[in-house]
Design a protein around this motif. Structure first.
Motif, mmCIF file in Angstrom:
data_model
loop_
_atom_site.group_PDB
_atom_site.id
_atom_site.type_symbol
_atom_site.label_atom_id
_atom_site.label_comp_id
_atom_site.label_asym_id
_atom_site.label_seq_id
_atom_site.Cartn_x
_atom_site.Cartn_y
_atom_site.Cartn_z
ATOM 1 N N ALA A 14 0.769 -1.371 -0.057
ATOM 2 C CA ALA A 14 -0.033 0.057 -0.049
ATOM 3 C C ALA A 14 1.016 1.168 -0.111
ATOM 4 O O ALA A 14 0.413 2.107 -0.723
ATOM 5 C CB ALA A 14 -0.839 0.067 1.131
ATOM 6 N N LEU A 17 2.158 1.865 -3.295
ATOM 7 C CA LEU A 17 1.210 2.341 -4.443
ATOM 8 C C LEU A 17 0.924 3.881 -3.969
ATOM 9 O O LEU A 17 0.595 4.685 -4.904
ATOM 10 C CB LEU A 17 -0.352 1.653 -4.217
ATOM 11 C CG LEU A 17 -0.101 0.408 -4.892
ATOM 12 C CD1 LEU A 17 -1.485 -0.556 -4.752
ATOM 13 C CD2 LEU A 17 -0.017 0.343 -6.306
ATOM 14 N N LEU A 18 0.868 4.077 -2.849
ATOM 15 C CA LEU A 18 0.796 5.409 -1.961
ATOM 16 C C LEU A 18 1.828 6.418 -2.556
ATOM 17 O O LEU A 18 1.317 7.648 -3.020
ATOM 18 C CB LEU A 18 0.419 5.532 -0.673
ATOM 19 C CG LEU A 18 0.153 6.702 0.050
ATOM 20 C CD1 LEU A 18 -1.328 7.114 -0.282
ATOM 21 C CD2 LEU A 18 0.260 6.618 1.671
ATOM 22 N N ALA A 28 3.423 10.233 0.730
ATOM 23 C CA ALA A 28 3.665 8.906 1.786
ATOM 24 C C ALA A 28 4.538 9.551 3.171
ATOM 25 O O ALA A 28 4.084 8.908 4.137
ATOM 26 C CB ALA A 28 4.852 7.989 1.024
ATOM 27 N N PRO A 148 -2.899 0.758 4.290
ATOM 28 C CA PRO A 148 -4.123 0.569 3.421
ATOM 29 C C PRO A 148 -5.219 1.310 3.523
ATOM 30 O O PRO A 148 -5.921 1.767 2.657
ATOM 31 C CB PRO A 148 -4.561 -0.901 3.549
ATOM 32 C CG PRO A 148 -3.372 -1.481 4.411
ATOM 33 C CD PRO A 148 -2.765 -0.491 4.892
ATOM 34 N N LEU A 151 -4.286 4.456 1.517
ATOM 35 C CA LEU A 151 -4.391 4.446 0.157
ATOM 36 C C LEU A 151 -5.884 4.650 -0.143
ATOM 37 O O LEU A 151 -6.287 5.113 -1.201
ATOM 38 C CB LEU A 151 -3.761 3.141 0.041
ATOM 39 C CG LEU A 151 -3.903 2.825 -1.595
ATOM 40 C CD1 LEU A 151 -3.110 3.938 -2.587
ATOM 41 C CD2 LEU A 151 -3.436 1.422 -1.804
ATOM 42 N N GLN A 154 -6.964 8.139 -0.002
ATOM 43 C CA GLN A 154 -6.595 9.089 -1.339
ATOM 44 C C GLN A 154 -7.200 8.691 -2.318
ATOM 45 O O GLN A 154 -7.609 9.697 -2.706
ATOM 46 C CB GLN A 154 -5.056 8.534 -1.360
ATOM 47 C CG GLN A 154 -4.322 9.536 -2.247
ATOM 48 C CD GLN A 154 -4.192 10.738 -1.575
ATOM 49 O OE1 GLN A 154 -4.034 10.881 -0.397
ATOM 50 N NE2 GLN A 154 -4.410 11.798 -2.226
ATOM 51 N N THR A 155 -7.814 7.647 -2.353
ATOM 52 C CA THR A 155 -8.908 7.526 -3.763
ATOM 53 C C THR A 155 -10.214 8.218 -3.353
ATOM 54 O O THR A 155 -10.598 8.381 -4.495
ATOM 55 C CB THR A 155 -8.924 6.052 -4.009
ATOM 56 O OG1 THR A 155 -9.551 5.225 -2.709
ATOM 57 C CG2 THR A 155 -7.376 5.146 -4.587
#
Length: 157
Positions: A14, A17-18, A28, A148, A151, A154-155
């Motif tokens: 995660a 991806l972040l 991050a 997670p 993440l 964030q979306t």
């Protein structure tokens, strides 16, 4: 041990991806600072003011959980220029949720530590659990659980 290892692997994925994208490293960094600050502040408040306790025998209280939420919100508010979410209400909500998750998972980690140390009391044949392992559980488990969530937030935000 297995659950902690799975959480750490999921958190690493995660965080990777972040950190992707043009403002990824700043994003991050803000997440790690917010979660770390919430954990440290919550534990300090619990050392100084552990009452009212949420559960007898667990040295964590409601003021530490509240301070974790406030510190998480404050850190993301101050770091909102480094990464998205750039808006003030979104940054406050983002940090407050991260602080709440860090505080709650820190409380769960304290339950685990109290359970492990209860097994090591005199009169049992088991070896004592290392204090370093207990410290890693209380620090790594909340960090791993927040990645997670960060993440996902964030979306959404």
């Amino acid at each position: 041990g297995g659950v902690l290892l799975l959480c750490a692997i999921g958190a690493l994925a995660a965080l990777l991806l972040l950190g992707r994208g043009p403002d990824g490293p700043g994003r991050a960094m803000v997440v790690l600072l917010a979660v770390g600050g919430a954990l440290v502040a919550g534990h300090l408040v619990d050392v100084l003011l552990p009452r009212p306790q949420l559960t007898p025998g667990v040295p964590r209280g409601l003021p530490g959980l509240a301070v974790s939420v406030l510190v998480g919100a404050a850190v993301t508010f101050l770091g909102r220029g480094l990464a998205e979410p750039a808006g003030e209400p979104a940054a406050l909500a983002y940090g407050a949720v991260l602080g709440l998750v860090a505080g709650l998972v820190g409380l769960v980690a304290s339950y685990v530590v109290v359970g492990l140390t209860a097994q090591d009391r005199p009169g049992t044949s088991e070896d004592a659990t290392s204090p370093w392992i207990l410290a890693v559980v209380q620090a790594a488990l909340p960090l791993a659980a927040c990645a997670p969530v960060a993440l996902a937030l964030q979306t959404v935000l």
